[in-house]
Write an enzyme that holds these catalytic residues in place. Structure first.
Site: not given
Ligand code: GLC
Length: 582
Positions: A229, A295
């Site tokens: 993310d 690993e």
């Molecule tokens: C990313 C995720 C989104 C979330 C953001 C904060 O963009 O896809 O859904 O709100 O990160 O974590």
């Protein structure tokens, strides 16, 4: 030219001879990866919220669809202030989704079907309910507990001005002031997203060590990879300088520069320099993680969610010692126009190929307006702001579904790895008219309803037309209301129905595999009008007509088409796969 009365379906078509098989290793180079948004996929316990047992029960449908892997959005312990992207414990399943044992059963069943399992990793920020943040709040300024996050003194006489001018992606300031134990105002902490999502400080070795521990926890539990993310956000510019061109609308993509492919022939845009996106230091983190993954036995992968433009820059995330894939959001944001599509396909293959990585292709996910609506908007794409009852330029549904089918058929032919978001295989549109009180996206609340946010693409999906909540939940509960029109889009209605979007996806995935499209070499074909994308991959010719007039088709054997095709004509907003006559 006369048109056939109904679309060709797999049943109508001769079975293609396999011309290539997938390589046994490096499965991810050509994989079709299905995104499950756990809250909205299937609800096993009937509380209206999707869960792990619901997923497990429904995995057979994904195996039948013919995908190679599933990626699950977060299911970890979380107060759910941002749909689970606010993680309070990275190594446990939230009770609303089940238990770690339920996860293990899901993983085992997926593997039993030959499906790889990718989980979401959220390293930019934790939830404010994470033990670390609670400790930080309870600890004094300058303490090691605070050093895991980004706490700063405010500016101005009483420190009541935020430390800099950065804005939250969800709207409003990116800083929130704390309150000291004695009730006096305290330091500020940074949150690029909601105030319940404090940013971690990746200059702190303790943060590195903790995420290596988390990676190992899930690798040991048998996952095949991680979708990372906000993979362009972890490192912030030294000194946290003011942003000279502050973003007003909130953006994941840099200095307000849209992530759209440049006009053909135009110079590359100047790189946006945003002090919190795409900082050089992030790459060392991914090199560290790559060493950990390497690993492990099997081909475990890292996939970057990095809203970085241009593609040549994004390719840095997938250099040989970093991640394996990065979402191609430049492709996602490309309008349904021949020249722009040709350009982005070429640029993607060049940029990713230049570092030895496969390109990815993606049209929808849980953060963007579903492409069955987005491609038919009559106003600018509002991106994360979403669309709702009062939006300008609402999509035209008939145009949307037609373009979505054509766009998906083009995407699924392209070499590399494709992502399919739950429900796009049913042709689901964005839900526009959700009642205000049902909305949950922090974007909606942080902007006082000015931006609708992303709930419209997160509505629980329909499985059986006649069942309560269309089979999402046996009790009929659903955390977001499902539109009445979705009965006719339910999976059971579409299964085996000639011409349905589900059958189109199934046929496309089968043919993609049989013809080795994912590992093929793409060649552009000349001699077509400007609004047509015509390419050959192996023995399959793919022609997409984004224009307004039918075009003549070369003679060949029809493999698949997104709409019924005429004798020798390809209608507007239609894509076809053909085997040309020699
Ligand atoms: C990313 C995720 C989104 C979330 C953001 C904060 O963009 O896809 O859904 O709100 O990160 O974590």
């Amino acid at each position: 030219m006369a048109e056939n009365p109904r679309p060709k379906t797999p049943a109508d078509l001769p079975a293609a001879e396999p011309t290539a098989t997938r390589p046994a290793d490096e499965w991810w180079r050509s994989a079709v990866i299905y995104q499950i948004y756990p809250r909205s996929f299937a609800d096993g316990n009937g509380d209206g919220m999707g869960d792990m047992s619901g997923i497990t029960e429904r995995l057979d449908a994904l195996a039948e669809l013919g995908v190679d892997a599933v990626w699950l959005s977060p299911f970890y312990r979380s107060p759910q202030r941002d749909g689970g992207y606010d993680v309070a414990d990275y190594c446990d399943v939230d009770p609303i989704f089940g238990t770690l044992g339920d996860f293990d059963r899901m993983r085992e069943r997926a593997h039993g079907f030959g499906l790889k399992v990718i989980v979401d990793l959220v390293p930019n920020h934790t939830s404010s309910e994470h033990e670390w943040f609670q400790q930080a709040l309870a600890s004094p300024e300058g303490s090691p507990e605070r050093a895991r996050y980004i706490f700063r003194d405010g500016k101005g006489k009483n420190g009541d001005v935020p430390p800099n001018n950065w804005e939250s992606v969800f709207g409003g300031a990116a800083w929130t002031r704390t309150v000291n134990a004695d009730g006096t105002p305290g330091q500020w902490y940074l949150h690029l997203f909601d105030s319940s999502q404090p940013d971690l400080d990746w200059n702190n070795p303790e943060v590195h060590a903790e995420f290596v521990r988390i990676l190992r926890f899930w690798l040991d539990r048998g996952v095949d990879g991680f979708r990372v993310d906000v993979a362009h956000g972890l490192v912030k510019a030294d000194g946290l300088p003011d942003f000279e061109k502050p973003l007003t609308g909130g953006s994941m993509g840099g200095a307000g520069v849209p992530l759209t492919p440049e006009i053909e022939g135009a110079a590359e845009p100047e790189l946006p320099s945003t002090p919190y996106w795409a900082q050089e230091g992030v790459h060392e983190i991914y090199r560290e993680w790559r060493r950990v993954l390497d690993e492990y036995e099997g081909d475990r992968i890292l996939v970057a969610e990095a809203w970085v433009d241009p593609l040549t820059k994004l390719a840095d995330w997938v250099r040989p010692d970093e991640m394996h894939q990065a979402f191609n959001f430049v492709y996602l944001e490309t309008p349904w126009e021949g020249p722009a599509l040709r350009r982005v396909i070429r640029d993607s293959l060049d940029a990713f190929g230049g570092v030895g990585a496969p390109s990815t292709w993606v049209l929808s996910n849980h953060d963007v307006v579903r492409h069955a609506s987005r491609l038919a908007l009559t106003a600018e794409n509002p991106q994360g702001a979403g669309i709702g009852p009062n939006s300008e330029g609402k999509p035209i549904p008939e145009v949307g579904i037609r373009r979505a089918r054509a766009a998906s058929l083009l995407m699924l032919a392209l070499p590399g790895s494709a992502y399919v978001y739950q429900g796009e295989d049913l042709g689901l549109p964005e839900v526009i008219d959700l009642p205000d009180e049902a909305r949950q996206d922090p974007t909606w609340y942080r902007t006082g309803g000015e931006r609708y946010g992303r709930d419209g693409c997160r509505v629980p999906i329909p499985w059986e037309a006649a069942a309560p909540a269309y089979g999402f939940s046996h009790t009929g509960e659903s955390w977001l209301p499902q539109p009445e029109e979705w009965a006719e889009l339910a999976r059971d209605v579409q299964t085996g129905t000639p011409g349905s979007t589900l059958e189109l996806y199934r046929a496309a995935l089968r043919l993609r595999r049989e013809h080795g499209l994912g590992i093929g070499r793409l060649e552009e074909l000349d001699g077509y009008p400007d609004d047509v994308v015509a390419v050959r991959i192996g023995d399959v010719t793919v022609i997409a007509n984004t224009g307004e007039t039918p075009i003549e088709l070369p003679a060949g054997e029809l493999l698949l088409s997104s709409e019924p095709v005429g004798e020798a004509a390809l209608a507007p907003d239609t894509t076809i796969w053909l085997r040309l006559q020699d």
